[in-house]
Each structure stands twice: as C-alpha cells, then as structure tokens.
Design an enzyme around this catalytic site. Sequence first.
Site, PDB file in Angstrom:
ATOM      1  CB  SER A  86      -0.953   0.006   1.193  1.00 22.45           C
ATOM      2  OG  SER A  86      -2.067  -0.816   0.924  1.00 22.45           O
ATOM      3  CG  PHE A 148      -3.512 -16.075  -1.008  1.00 20.72           C
ATOM      4  CD1 PHE A 148      -4.174 -16.620  -2.088  1.00 20.72           C
ATOM      5  CD2 PHE A 148      -2.380 -15.317  -1.250  1.00 20.72           C
ATOM      6  CE1 PHE A 148      -3.737 -16.413  -3.383  1.00 20.72           C
ATOM      7  CE2 PHE A 148      -1.920 -15.110  -2.538  1.00 20.72           C
ATOM      8  CZ  PHE A 148      -2.602 -15.658  -3.614  1.00 20.72           C
ATOM      9  CB  ALA A 149      -8.462 -18.064   3.821  1.00 14.73           C
ATOM     10  CB  SER A 187     -11.491   2.031   1.023  1.00 11.03           C
ATOM     11  OG  SER A 187     -12.086   1.648  -0.196  1.00 11.03           O
TER      12      SER A 187
END
Length: 385
Positions: A86, A148-149, A187
């Site tokens: 980010s 991705f869990a 967001s």
Amino acid sequence: MRTIRIAVLVAALVAGSGVTVEAHAGGPTDGNRLRRDVAAVHALGLPGVQARLVGPDGRDVVATAGVADLRTGRPVPPNGRARIASTGKAFIATVVLQLVGEGRMGLDDPVEKWLPGLIRGNGNDGRAITVRHLLQHTSGLHDDVPDFATAADYYAHRYDTYTPADLLGRTLRHPPDFAPGTRWRYSNIGYIVAEMVIDRVTGRPWHEEVRRRVLTKAGMRDTTWPGNDPTLPNPHARGYHEFDDAPGMTDVTEQVIVDGGAAFVSTTADVNRFFRALLGGRLVKPAQLAEMTRTVPLGPEFEELLPGARYGLGLFERPLPCGGTYWSHPGGGSGYTSDNGVTRDGRRSVAVSVSGTRPALFLQHQHTVDRVVENGLCGSGSGGN
C-alpha cells in the site's frame, strides 16, 4: 490472506542471524541507533529486515538483519527489491493531485463525472462519492479484494488475475459501509477506482502515468510495476507468510498481486527518494501538497495500531516522540511489509522493508518498526516539522 494491504506490519518466525551496517554517513550515533533498532525488529522472529535512513545532507545509513532465504541462509541484500504494497497508494494520490494542479480534474468531482453509471446498485452511488473521498478512505465503498485464507488457497490461486472492473464488481455486491464523507475506513477499492479515473482523465494507463509523473521525476530507477508477472527482479529477499494450515513459514514470493496499486516493487533507497521529493515540493504544487496533508482522524478502532495517526490524501500523519509529526504510507502483505517516514520539510527520511508476515504478532511488529522510523527521524539535526 491473499494480501494484507492495510497499514499493519506483521512478523514472521525464523532462526536468528546477525545485524550489519553497510554505511553510516549520517554519523556513528545514527548508525548505532539504526543497527540497534533493526536488531530489535529481527528479534521478534522475522526472516529479514532492511532499513535505510537518509539525513539532511542526502547521505544514508543502511542496516540489515537476518536472512534473505530460509533455505540457503544468504544475507539480506542492502539494495534488495521488495513488494511495497500500500505504499503505492501514495504514488497514485500524487498523480491525481498533479492532474488537479493542471486543472484537468477536481478533488470534489463526483466519480460519476469520470466513470458514468459505473458505481450503482445496493445503495452504492458514484454521484455521491468524490475523488477526494476515494483518496481519503471516506468513500464508504466496501472492500472485497480476494485474499489467501490458507496455504492451500495460496497454491491454488496465486496466479489468478482480475481486472479493476472485476474487483469493483465484487464491491458492488455489497451495500456501502457508510454514507460517503461520514466516516473513515481503509479502502483498497477506493484507490482501484482512483486508478480508473486516472485512465479516463489522461487516456493512458494509470501505471504509465505513475511511471512518467512520479518514478521518473523522483529518480526512482529501481521501482517497477510488474503487471501480472508473479516474480521479483534480483536482488531480493524471499517473502514468507505463516498460515494456520501449514507448518512453519510458507514461501509466498511468487504470486500475482491482483490489486495493481499494491503491486509496485521498489527499494528502500527509492522509497526514500519518493517521500523526500514529495514533501520537498518537487512532485506536486504547494496548493496540492497542502490538500494532501490536510488530515482527518482515523477513528478509535485504529488507535491501538497507529496511535495518534491521521490521514490526508495518500499520506498518514503520525506524531514524533521528539515533537512535531511525520508523513508516511506503510503497506503490508504478499510476504513483505513496508514502512517509511519523512519529516515535513522532506530533509530526513527512513524506509524499512521486512520479508515475512505473521498475523499473530501484527501489533508488536508495527510498534517495533515504528521505533525504527521514529528514532531515525528524531536523530541528530532532525525536526518533526
């Protein structure tokens, strides 16, 4: 999780390694402090850490700790590349503010003006959301970017690709989290929509505008946008993530980053170049830099993670223990975490890159890396404002 793009830093478990300082042109005090602080980050159980402090004279101090590869044990390269997640949002915001300064668009333009009819349904309405809301994280659009869990998820989906329209379509299946402008919530989709606005305003791909307007102007020769290429250029440390369904650390270096704005690959030297150029007034006009640094509170749910932080347009403002504040945009996920900070005058900056993420320790990791940045900015000859 597929990517952890909120500005949290999370740790990774690995055997210990030494700490080295490549150079300390900023003086022995700065070098010793940076070496100590990098060692503290590594002591949390992180595979590799690199930190770079640049002083008012432009000379830098580089400290590394740990290993770049758990299999071979090779050291962390002091000039290594990594995904910065980010932190790339600050690049996108800079392009938007440049376009505003050129009179080609306005911060308070409704998204509908540039993307007519695109944001509609389930209470979402592009007529009520402005460009400012997108950059400020106050749009209310619900994030639904694929994650991705588990490790099995990673291996099954690491090469999946999505268009920005695909990702926006996922968001529009949900009602907004709140009315535009009434609250703050981080967001990713807001910045994906901002990229789409850049495409429409300029008639060129947003990432080409970032390259032309930001990377080239700031002299960021080692920063690249990979598109759907899942690999990293050398030299680089490998990225690792701890999943609940797999023992130890899973190597997640190779993957497609589906959120284009979070896909940039850079170095600590280039991240420093960017923030120094931005806050030094070399990338946007004074009126637009003033807009970027006009902040709103994050809300109480973020106070434990980022104490005292506020958000502008693509920039966090955070308090310094020595007085004043600094500006940054951390990022995390994809096996790497990025943190950074620059004083308001753009003369002193720090960038930190960590290879490895372990969600169970994210608060401890964030606060320990915060000390690297804060101590670097509060060093000899620095000032918070």
